[in-house]
Design a protein around this motif. Structure first.
Motif, PDB file in Angstrom:
ATOM      1  N   GLY A 141       0.793  -1.229   0.000  1.00 17.20           N
ATOM      2  CA  GLY A 141       0.000   0.000   0.000  1.00 17.20           C
ATOM      3  C   GLY A 141       0.823   1.274   0.000  1.00 17.20           C
ATOM      4  O   GLY A 141       0.558   2.197  -0.776  1.00 17.20           O
ATOM      5  N   THR A 142       1.841   1.329   0.865  1.00 16.09           N
ATOM      6  CA  THR A 142       2.674   2.535   0.928  1.00 16.09           C
ATOM      7  C   THR A 142       3.507   2.692  -0.341  1.00 16.09           C
ATOM      8  O   THR A 142       3.696   3.806  -0.834  1.00 16.09           O
ATOM      9  N   ASP A 143       4.011   1.576  -0.862  1.00 14.18           N
ATOM     10  CA  ASP A 143       4.803   1.634  -2.098  1.00 14.18           C
ATOM     11  C   ASP A 143       3.952   2.134  -3.261  1.00 14.18           C
ATOM     12  O   ASP A 143       4.390   2.981  -4.053  1.00 14.18           O
ATOM     13  N   TYR A 144       2.730   1.614  -3.387  1.00 10.90           N
ATOM     14  CA  TYR A 144       1.846   2.029  -4.472  1.00 10.90           C
ATOM     15  C   TYR A 144       1.397   3.478  -4.291  1.00 10.90           C
ATOM     16  O   TYR A 144       1.201   4.204  -5.264  1.00 10.90           O
ATOM     17  N   LEU A 145       1.227   3.898  -3.040  1.00  8.95           N
ATOM     18  CA  LEU A 145       0.834   5.280  -2.763  1.00  8.95           C
ATOM     19  C   LEU A 145       1.916   6.241  -3.246  1.00  8.95           C
ATOM     20  O   LEU A 145       1.620   7.248  -3.904  1.00  8.95           O
ATOM     21  N   LEU A 161      -4.892   5.585  -0.297  1.00  5.82           N
ATOM     22  CA  LEU A 161      -5.183   6.361   0.917  1.00  5.82           C
ATOM     23  C   LEU A 161      -6.381   5.780   1.661  1.00  5.82           C
ATOM     24  O   LEU A 161      -6.370   5.675   2.893  1.00  5.82           O
ATOM     25  N   GLN A 162      -7.408   5.386   0.913  1.00  4.40           N
ATOM     26  CA  GLN A 162      -8.589   4.802   1.540  1.00  4.40           C
ATOM     27  C   GLN A 162      -8.255   3.479   2.217  1.00  4.40           C
ATOM     28  O   GLN A 162      -8.731   3.186   3.318  1.00  4.40           O
ATOM     29  N   PHE A 163      -7.438   2.687   1.561  1.00  5.32           N
ATOM     30  CA  PHE A 163      -7.065   1.386   2.129  1.00  5.32           C
ATOM     31  C   PHE A 163      -6.213   1.564   3.379  1.00  5.32           C
ATOM     32  O   PHE A 163      -6.469   0.933   4.419  1.00  5.32           O
ATOM     33  N   LEU A 164      -5.189   2.391   3.287  1.00  2.43           N
ATOM     34  CA  LEU A 164      -4.259   2.564   4.410  1.00  2.43           C
ATOM     35  C   LEU A 164      -4.898   3.268   5.600  1.00  2.43           C
ATOM     36  O   LEU A 164      -4.406   3.160   6.727  1.00  2.43           O
ATOM     37  N   SER A 165      -5.993   3.990   5.370  1.00  2.05           N
ATOM     38  CA  SER A 165      -6.646   4.715   6.460  1.00  2.05           C
ATOM     39  C   SER A 165      -7.657   3.867   7.227  1.00  2.05           C
ATOM     40  O   SER A 165      -8.278   4.356   8.180  1.00  2.05           O
ATOM     41  N   LYS A 166      -7.814   2.599   6.809  1.00  2.90           N
ATOM     42  CA  LYS A 166      -8.687   1.711   7.564  1.00  2.90           C
ATOM     43  C   LYS A 166      -8.121   1.522   8.974  1.00  2.90           C
ATOM     44  O   LYS A 166      -6.906   1.462   9.156  1.00  2.90           O
ATOM     45  N   GLU A 167      -9.013   1.408   9.938  1.00  3.60           N
ATOM     46  CA  GLU A 167      -8.608   1.379  11.346  1.00  3.60           C
ATOM     47  C   GLU A 167      -7.538   0.334  11.640  1.00  3.60           C
ATOM     48  O   GLU A 167      -6.505   0.633  12.248  1.00  3.60           O
ATOM     49  N   ASP A 168      -7.755  -0.899  11.197  1.00  4.05           N
ATOM     50  CA  ASP A 168      -6.804  -1.962  11.503  1.00  4.05           C
ATOM     51  C   ASP A 168      -5.495  -1.803  10.741  1.00  4.05           C
ATOM     52  O   ASP A 168      -4.416  -2.133  11.256  1.00  4.05           O
ATOM     53  N   ILE A 169      -5.571  -1.263   9.525  1.00  2.00           N
ATOM     54  CA  ILE A 169      -4.372  -1.097   8.715  1.00  2.00           C
ATOM     55  C   ILE A 169      -3.512   0.050   9.222  1.00  2.00           C
ATOM     56  O   ILE A 169      -2.285  -0.091   9.356  1.00  2.00           O
ATOM     57  N   ILE A 170      -4.122   1.176   9.529  1.00  6.38           N
ATOM     58  CA  ILE A 170      -3.334   2.335   9.954  1.00  6.38           C
ATOM     59  C   ILE A 170      -2.674   2.106  11.307  1.00  6.38           C
ATOM     60  O   ILE A 170      -1.591   2.633  11.585  1.00  6.38           O
ATOM     61  N   ARG A 171      -3.307   1.291  12.153  1.00  6.86           N
ATOM     62  CA  ARG A 171      -2.675   0.967  13.439  1.00  6.86           C
ATOM     63  C   ARG A 171      -1.412   0.134  13.223  1.00  6.86           C
ATOM     64  O   ARG A 171      -0.386   0.357  13.861  1.00  6.86           O
ATOM     65  N   ARG A 194      -3.209  10.961   7.183  1.00  2.00           N
ATOM     66  CA  ARG A 194      -3.817  11.306   8.465  1.00  2.00           C
ATOM     67  C   ARG A 194      -5.132  12.059   8.264  1.00  2.00           C
ATOM     68  O   ARG A 194      -6.101  11.843   9.002  1.00  2.00           O
ATOM     69  N   GLU A 195      -5.167  12.927   7.264  1.00  3.63           N
ATOM     70  CA  GLU A 195      -6.395  13.669   6.985  1.00  3.63           C
ATOM     71  C   GLU A 195      -7.514  12.731   6.547  1.00  3.63           C
ATOM     72  O   GLU A 195      -8.665  12.893   6.962  1.00  3.63           O
ATOM     73  N   VAL A 196      -7.177  11.759   5.705  1.00  7.02           N
ATOM     74  CA  VAL A 196      -8.191  10.801   5.248  1.00  7.02           C
ATOM     75  C   VAL A 196      -8.686   9.967   6.425  1.00  7.02           C
ATOM     76  O   VAL A 196      -9.882   9.711   6.569  1.00  7.02           O
TER      77      VAL A 196
END
Length: 203
Positions: A141-145, A161-171, A194-196
């Motif tokens: 996710g971060t590489d593709y972002l 951004l939508q994927f990485l901002s999911k609660e379990d993923i961002i933690r 962080r904004e997303v």
């Protein structure tokens, strides 16, 4: 003068057949065959192709290839300097077949997406993008972002951004090395993420 009348009705198929409609003997991009009339060299590898096919698919190639008409000029091998051979091979394959192989490496797909965007192959850009989105994980996710941000692929960037901002993923991301590296090397992307995330958690 009597008008011309059709003596036999032609049955039109309701659905297009799957795969390429090109004849089998010109459906193998990169391979030497009697009907090929142009060659490319990419990273030392020679690829044979057909001017009519490339010209029909890409206005860029049509303009370049139409400049040489003599038999001597047609024997010239055209160098491609800004692309990997593996990427060019898939680019040719898509132009002939509208196909993106299922086993294509994701690193190659990223290069292919850039090439497709350069040559205005919108369908291939979409195919590559869909393939990358399906492969979104914490690691990719971060590489593709970063890739999407650097190359201006807004749809892919939004999905990342939508994927990485999911609660379990961002933690998990917050505890990973990638989070720290993104903050150091790409602080604006970390800020966007962080904004997303904050916009998703607001009621």
């Amino acid at each position: 003068m009597n008008p011309i009348r059709a003596t036999k009705r032609i049955k039109i198929a309701e659905e297009l057949p799957e795969g390429s409609m090109l004849p089998e003997n010109i459906r193998r991009p990169g391979e030497t065959n009697e009907m090929a009339d142009v060659k490319f060299i990419v990273e030392g590898e020679i690829f044979s192709a057909h001017r009519a096919v490339l010209g029909a698919r890409l206005a860029v190639f049509k303009a370049e290839l139409s400049e040489s008409d003599s038999a001597a000029e047609r024997e010239e091998v055209i160098p491609i300097m800004d692309m990997q051979a593996a990427v060019f091979k898939l680019l040719l394959e898509f132009m002939y077949t509208d196909n993106l192989p299922e086993d294509a490496l994701f690193e190659i797909i990223q290069g292919l997406m850039v090439a497709a965007n350069k040559y205005a192959l919108e369908g291939l850009v979409v195919r590559c993008q869909q393939r990358l989105i399906k492969n979104l994980t914490l690691d990719t996710g971060t590489d593709y972002l970063i890739f999407a941000d650097q190359n201006g692929f807004s749809k892919l960037k939004k999905e990342c951004l939508q994927f990485l901002s999911k609660e379990d993923i961002i933690r998990k991301l917050a505890l990973s090395l990638k989070h720290g590296l993104m903050g150091v090397n790409h602080p604006s992307l970390l800020h966007e993420l962080r904004e997303v995330y904050e916009s998703r958690t607001l009621f």
